[in-house]
Design an enzyme around this catalytic site. Structure first.
Site, PDB file in Angstrom:
ATOM      1  N   LYS A  30       0.766  -1.159   0.063  1.00 22.89           N
ATOM      2  CA  LYS A  30       0.123   0.099  -0.022  1.00 22.89           C
ATOM      3  C   LYS A  30       0.978   1.188   0.061  1.00 22.89           C
ATOM      4  CE  LYS A  30      -4.057  -2.032   2.366  1.00 22.89           C
ATOM      5  NZ  LYS A  30      -4.891  -2.176   3.304  1.00 22.89           N
ATOM      6  N   LYS A  72     -10.035 -11.494  -7.785  1.00 24.66           N
ATOM      7  CA  LYS A  72     -11.007 -11.672  -6.723  1.00 24.66           C
ATOM      8  C   LYS A  72     -11.805 -10.336  -6.667  1.00 24.66           C
ATOM      9  CE  LYS A  72     -10.210 -11.714  -1.522  1.00 24.66           C
ATOM     10  NZ  LYS A  72      -9.400 -11.810  -0.356  1.00 24.66           N
ATOM     11  N   LYS A  76     -13.509  -4.240  -3.188  1.00 24.19           N
ATOM     12  CA  LYS A  76     -13.974  -2.892  -3.406  1.00 24.19           C
ATOM     13  C   LYS A  76     -12.808  -1.939  -4.270  1.00 24.19           C
ATOM     14  CE  LYS A  76     -18.050  -2.336  -1.722  1.00 24.19           C
ATOM     15  NZ  LYS A  76     -19.131  -1.563  -2.443  1.00 24.19           N
TER      16      LYS A  76
END
Length: 333
Positions: free
Chosen positions: A112, A195, A198
């Site tokens: 991230k 997958k 969101k």
């Protein structure tokens, strides 16, 4: 009974199908024969930029959905993380116990932070796994239901607990990761090799539980399919149809083989229509129950207050034991 602890972030307007089949449905099963603690981890949601009113709304929506999906406050302890201040207090203790190197090796932080860049990466994202360790250790959990992507964080939790016990005396139960083995690997409707998430570039491939039936019917009927006409399970050559078969099977209870036989000789259109019917009929009562809970916010908050009181009774004792082991002077009563 063995104690379990798990949490979910309120970072969206609705849980999606993957959230439910990959985690929440199994939480519901675990509450039947475990001392289960489940929380909406709103403090963890602060690691991404959010608008206050939206965070508040999403937190209540998350709690309402968990109840609507089957978590029973009479069978489990359901609460909001920020309602139990001991999470932050134990989090600081563990931050002072964790090494900078081991924290920086956490895969999710590296991924991230590389995407957003160092200047836009908050310190909370770096210390996120340490607060997560405190979440778990506060409740002396034996088992932590998580996905495979969280295994590294559970190992850090175990390391911190063992380190504390070794230095300051036996204070914490050392938990085991209970890796959720979802029989249903749910992928994106528009990219059936990825997958369902969101964070996808488009929401067109995500089945949101609280979306209207019309919206989800449209998404399913627009799902990417494959060459040929046969409704058969073949993840390599027919990932789109295989994903839809998995969704139908997970919600209807029919086996993949039964569905292949049922739709033998029928086209993709008929099959997509059947999948849409299964999905919408399954989640219609969940959506209605969620809306009912949100319509009476006071009653919902009262339910969560009971959960937080039960959680604080356990967390407070753990924190007191921790402070005592560390030699921190207790306040006068």
């Amino acid at each position: 009974m063995k104690r379990v602890l798990s949490g979910i972030q309120p970072t969206a307007e609705s849980f999606h199908l993957g959230n439910y089949l990959g985690a929440v449905r199994q939480w519901v099963e675990l509450q039947e024969n475990h001392d289960a603690f489940y929380c909406v981890v709103d403090l963890h949601a602060l690691t991404v930029e959010t608008e206050p009113a939206l965070l508040r709304k999403r937190t209540l929506v998350a709690a309402a959905q968990l109840i609507a999906l089957g978590l029973d406050p009479n069978k489990c302890t359901l609460f909001i993380q920020s309602h139990v201040p001991e999470h932050n207090q134990l989090g600081w203790v563990f931050e002072c116990l964790a090494g900078f190197g081991e924290a920086s090796r956490m895969t999710q932080f590296k991924d991230k932070s590389q995407k957003s860049g160092a200047d836009r990466t908050v310190v909370g994202l770096f210390t996120y796994p340490i607060l997560q360790a405190a979440d778990i250790m506060l409740y002396q959990a034996n088992l932590v239901p998580v996905g495979e992507d969280q295994r590294q964080h559970i190992e850090l939790t175990r390391d911190l607990g063992q380190r504390f016990n070794s230095r300051f005396g036996n204070t914490f139960v050392i938990p085991e990761a209970y890796i959720l083995k979802s029989a249903a690997k749910i992928n994106d409707l528009q990219d059936p090799t990825a997958k369902m998430s969101k964070s996808a570039a488009s929401n067109a491939g995500v089945i949101d539980i609280l979306d209207s039936s019309d919206v989800n019917v449209k998404k399913i009927k627009s799902a990417v399919t494959d060459a040929g006409k046969e409704v058969v399970f073949d993840e390599k050559n027919k990932p789109g149809i295989s994903n839809l078969l998995t969704i139908h099977s997970a919600l209807s209870g029919k086996t993949i083989k039964e569905l292949e036989n049922e739709f033998a000789g029928k086209g993709y259109g008929d099959f997509k229509g059947a999948v849409a019917e299964v999905v919408t009929s399954y989640f219609a009562p969940v959506r209605q129950k969620t809306q009912e809970l949100l319509a009476d916010e006071k009653a919902l908050l009262d339910l969560l207050a009971v959960g937080s009181e039960k959680a604080r009774a356990v967390a407070g004792q753990t924190l007191a034991n921790t402070y005592n082991a560390l030699g921190l002077v207790p306040p006068r009563r």
